[in-house]
Enzyme design. Structure first.
Site, PDB file in Angstrom:
ATOM      1  N   VAL A 119     -15.722 -13.025  12.113  1.00 26.60           N
ATOM      2  CA  VAL A 119     -14.784 -11.902  12.123  1.00 26.60           C
ATOM      3  C   VAL A 119     -15.687 -10.663  12.151  1.00 26.60           C
ATOM      4  CG1 VAL A 119     -12.961 -10.684  10.877  1.00 26.60           C
ATOM      5  CG2 VAL A 119     -13.010 -13.193  10.878  1.00 26.60           C
ATOM      6  N   PRO A 120     -15.788 -10.010  13.312  1.00 27.80           N
ATOM      7  CA  PRO A 120     -16.888  -9.076  13.584  1.00 27.80           C
ATOM      8  C   PRO A 120     -16.749  -7.671  12.985  1.00 27.80           C
ATOM      9  CG  PRO A 120     -15.473  -9.245  15.500  1.00 27.80           C
ATOM     10  CD  PRO A 120     -14.950 -10.233  14.486  1.00 27.80           C
ATOM     11  N   CYS A 121     -16.845  -7.579  11.667  1.00 26.80           N
ATOM     12  CA  CYS A 121     -16.791  -6.262  11.032  1.00 26.80           C
ATOM     13  C   CYS A 121     -18.020  -5.421  11.368  1.00 26.80           C
ATOM     14  CB  CYS A 121     -16.588  -6.389   9.525  1.00 26.80           C
ATOM     15  SG  CYS A 121     -17.881  -7.291   8.674  1.00 26.80           S
ATOM     16  N   HIS A 122     -19.087  -6.057  11.860  1.00 30.91           N
ATOM     17  CA  HIS A 122     -20.283  -5.301  12.245  1.00 30.91           C
ATOM     18  C   HIS A 122     -20.007  -4.377  13.433  1.00 30.91           C
ATOM     19  CE1 HIS A 122     -20.458  -8.915  14.808  1.00 30.91           C
ATOM     20  NE2 HIS A 122     -21.130  -8.181  15.670  1.00 30.91           N
TER      21      HIS A 122
END
Length: 160
Positions: A119-122
């Site tokens: 889950v690409p919070c970056h």
């Protein structure tokens, strides 16, 4: 809960499986003894992480479920819509969620995301383009964004 550890280019990832779902992927700062996957799902998670770091996987296809409030779940679902190699600001994320006044709450929920990279919070950055607010370390956020930019041939981080 079942656990596997996997060496990534930016540290050891601890992957947990609960009731047939990947419930967390967290990168650790310490070196630890690697634990081999005990289930087909943990093996699949490691295979997909391998593909991500090799630059051949852009979207993860895993059954995921992390614990959180309904608001946090909504924030994490929004993160899944950010394209590989792209970034948005926290303000843009609040607009996407039709909740423009919740920027800080959204940023806080991003910080509680336990599915690192999956889950690409970056891919969420400050409005000024700064790489702020990353629980795994800003240097890892930069590395991941540069990895994705390089993979798609952009050569540099694509801000907004």
């Amino acid at each position: 809960m079942l656990i596997a550890h996997y060496r990534t280019p930016v540290g050891i990832a601890r992957i947990t499986e609960e009731q047939g779902f990947i419930s967390s992927v967290n990168v650790l700062d310490d070196e630890i003894l690697l634990e081999s996957p005990e289930t087909p799902l943990l093996e699949t998670a490691i295979k997909q992480l391998d593909e991500y770091f090799a630059g051949i996987r852009q979207i993860f296809d895993l059954p995921i479920k992390q614990h959180g409030t309904s608001f946090q779940q909504e924030v994490w679902q929004c993160l899944l819509t950010i394209g590989y190699g792209k970034t948005i600001s926290y303000a843009q994320q609040s607009k996407l969620m039709k909740n423009r006044l919740a920027i800080r709450a959204i940023a806080s929920a991003n910080g509680k995301n336990n599915l690192w990279v999956v889950v690409p919070c970056h891919r969420v950055i400050g409005s000024d383009g700064g790489l702020t607010g990353y629980s795994s370390g800003i240097w890892r956020k930069r590395w991941l964004l540069e990895h994705e930019a390089h993979t798609i041939g952009a050569g540099q981080i694509k801000l907004f």
